[in-house]
Enzyme design. Structure first.
Site, mmCIF file in Angstrom:
data_model
loop_
_atom_site.group_PDB
_atom_site.id
_atom_site.type_symbol
_atom_site.label_atom_id
_atom_site.label_comp_id
_atom_site.label_asym_id
_atom_site.label_seq_id
_atom_site.Cartn_x
_atom_site.Cartn_y
_atom_site.Cartn_z
ATOM 1 N N GLY A 25 0.822 -1.207 0.000
ATOM 2 C CA GLY A 25 0.000 0.000 0.000
ATOM 3 C C GLY A 25 0.846 1.242 0.000
ATOM 4 N N GLY A 26 0.298 2.309 0.573
ATOM 5 C CA GLY A 26 0.935 3.613 0.520
ATOM 6 C C GLY A 26 2.280 3.678 1.212
ATOM 7 C CG PHE A 27 2.846 3.234 5.253
ATOM 8 C CD1 PHE A 27 3.481 4.290 5.851
ATOM 9 C CD2 PHE A 27 1.509 3.031 5.512
ATOM 10 C CE1 PHE A 27 2.800 5.139 6.706
ATOM 11 C CE2 PHE A 27 0.820 3.878 6.355
ATOM 12 C CZ PHE A 27 1.462 4.932 6.944
ATOM 13 N N GLY A 28 4.444 0.898 1.674
ATOM 14 C CA GLY A 28 5.401 -0.058 1.154
ATOM 15 C C GLY A 28 4.777 -1.439 1.134
ATOM 16 C CE LYS A 45 2.454 -0.620 8.201
ATOM 17 N NZ LYS A 45 1.240 -0.420 7.420
ATOM 18 C CG ASP A 144 -4.443 7.173 6.721
ATOM 19 O OD1 ASP A 144 -5.521 7.570 6.197
ATOM 20 O OD2 ASP A 144 -3.659 6.402 6.152
#
Length: 387
Positions: A25-28, A45, A144
């Protein structure tokens, strides 16, 4: 075991075994792994390239580690891996508890409907976790809060995740270029961002930011749907940016059809207060948790059979040979007397969320006809917030 593990400033790749990708996703990228010494499953993560420096991530992780609470995901430490082609030092990430039942987003998509006692307990526990974060000195904002960042353990209890990390998320502008989330939109997810963040160039997040996000999350839990799912990504995000500051919110028509659910009207009223256009009119999470405690208390006697029902469904789905082909599963009504308390909503047109996934609104696929100019009137997907 998890409670006795102290925060580690460095957890190297050599300490982990059996790493398997479970989401991105958006983080990795997110992995499930087994810690070689602790012998417990953990989640890793790995952050995207050039997301942040080690010092920045360590400072944020230390702040997260101080937020130890029953409804907060446990952070074990910083992950480091020497990776080929990684020229700016080791690949960084965070090591966390592994949540067996994935995210609230996954639950809402796979189980239709989630029994009302469990829905109200989930909302109450999210409010309790957020109340704890906001009660720290200084307050720790999530920025978030959404179903994919609410994780669930074996007993389907809440663990809030990714709080404080939104500033490190990679985001996409309308021009298609990337910038770090803390430059001007704090890495939030569009559907869950408050109206003031869309119109005020000097906007700075406050506790009321998270309260607004909680209201949209509440709508998702009560309906079993994703907010503004008729809207299409990229091509239609401008409509959200235009209509939300004008007071429009997710459609309430389906909720109006549900009757006989004790506490539902009170939960809807709380939700409307939380998504008030004026941030100073929104309640605090202490107020919210007081309200949700009263609502959940009406259903407490039915929570154990409700949880067992959902656990059985999830176990059945876990044994399915193909994850991609899994349909949503209806939960049987435990007794005729409770039939009026259950309402089946149509399955979402979007696929099953991956566990622990963090996605931005702009990341989702566009409409089936592929036409970015297709017209959708505002009233078809938005609903006035009301008083």
């Amino acid at each position: 075991m998890a409670e006795r593990v102290e925060f580690r400033e460095r957890i190297p790749r050599e300490c982990l075994e059996q790493m398997q990708v479970i989401a991105s996703g958006g983080f990795g990228t997110i992995y499930r792994a087994l810690h070689r010494d602790w012998r417990i499953p953990i989640a890793v993560k790995k952050l995207s390239r050039d997301t942040c420096s080690r010092e920045e991530l360590l400072a944020e992780a230390r702040a997260m580690d101080k937020a130890r609470f029953v409804y907060i995901l446990r952070l074990f430490g910083l992950y480091e891996e020497e990776e080929e082609g990684w020229n700016s030092g080791p690949r960084l990430g965070i090591v966390m508890e592994y949540m067996e039942n994935g995210s609230l987003a996954t639950l809402l998509e796979r189980v239709k409907p989630v029994p009302w006692p469990l829905r109200f307990r989930l909302l109450h526990q999210v409010a309790l976790g957020m109340n704890y974060l906001h009660g720290l000195h200084p307050p720790l904002l999530h920025l978030d809060l959404k179903p994919s960042n609410v994780l669930l353990n074996l007993e389907l209890h809440v663990r809030l995740a990714d709080f404080g990390l939104s500033k490190f998320k990679r985001v996409t502008t309308k021009q298609g270029t990337e910038r770090s989330g803390d430059e001007d939109d704090y890495g939030g997810t569009l559907e869950y961002m408050p109206p003031e963040s869309l119109i005020d160039i000097n906007y700075k997040p406050t506790p009321a930011t998270d309260v607004y996000s909680y209201a949209i999350l509440t709508w998702s839990v009560l309906t079993g749907e994703q907010p503004y799912s008729n809207l299409l990504p990229k091509c239609m995000s401008s409509l959200l940016r235009m209509h939300l500051p004008r007071g429009q919110r997710p459609n309430m028509e389906e909720l109006k059809e549900i009757t006989g659910v004790e506490g539902l009207e009170d939960m809807k009223e709380l939700m409307k207060r939380c998504w008030h256009n004026d941030s100073w009119e929104r309640p605090t999470f202490k107020d919210c948790s007081n309200e949700t405690e009263k609502i959940f208390s009406c259903h407490k006697s039915k929570i154990l059979p409700a949880v067992r029902q959902v656990q059985d469904v999830l176990m059945m789905m876990a044994s399915s040979p193909s994850d991609e082909s899994r349909p949503s599963v209806s939960v049987p009504t435990p007794a005729a007397a409770e039939s009026s308390h259950l309402h089946t909503f149509p399955p979402s047109s979007l696929g099953v969320s991956e566990q622990c996934q963090t996605l931005r609104y702009e990341d989702r696929p566009c409409r089936e006809d592929g036409n970015p100019n297709s017209k959708i009137k505002g009233q078809e997907f938005l609903h006035p917030a009301g008083p």
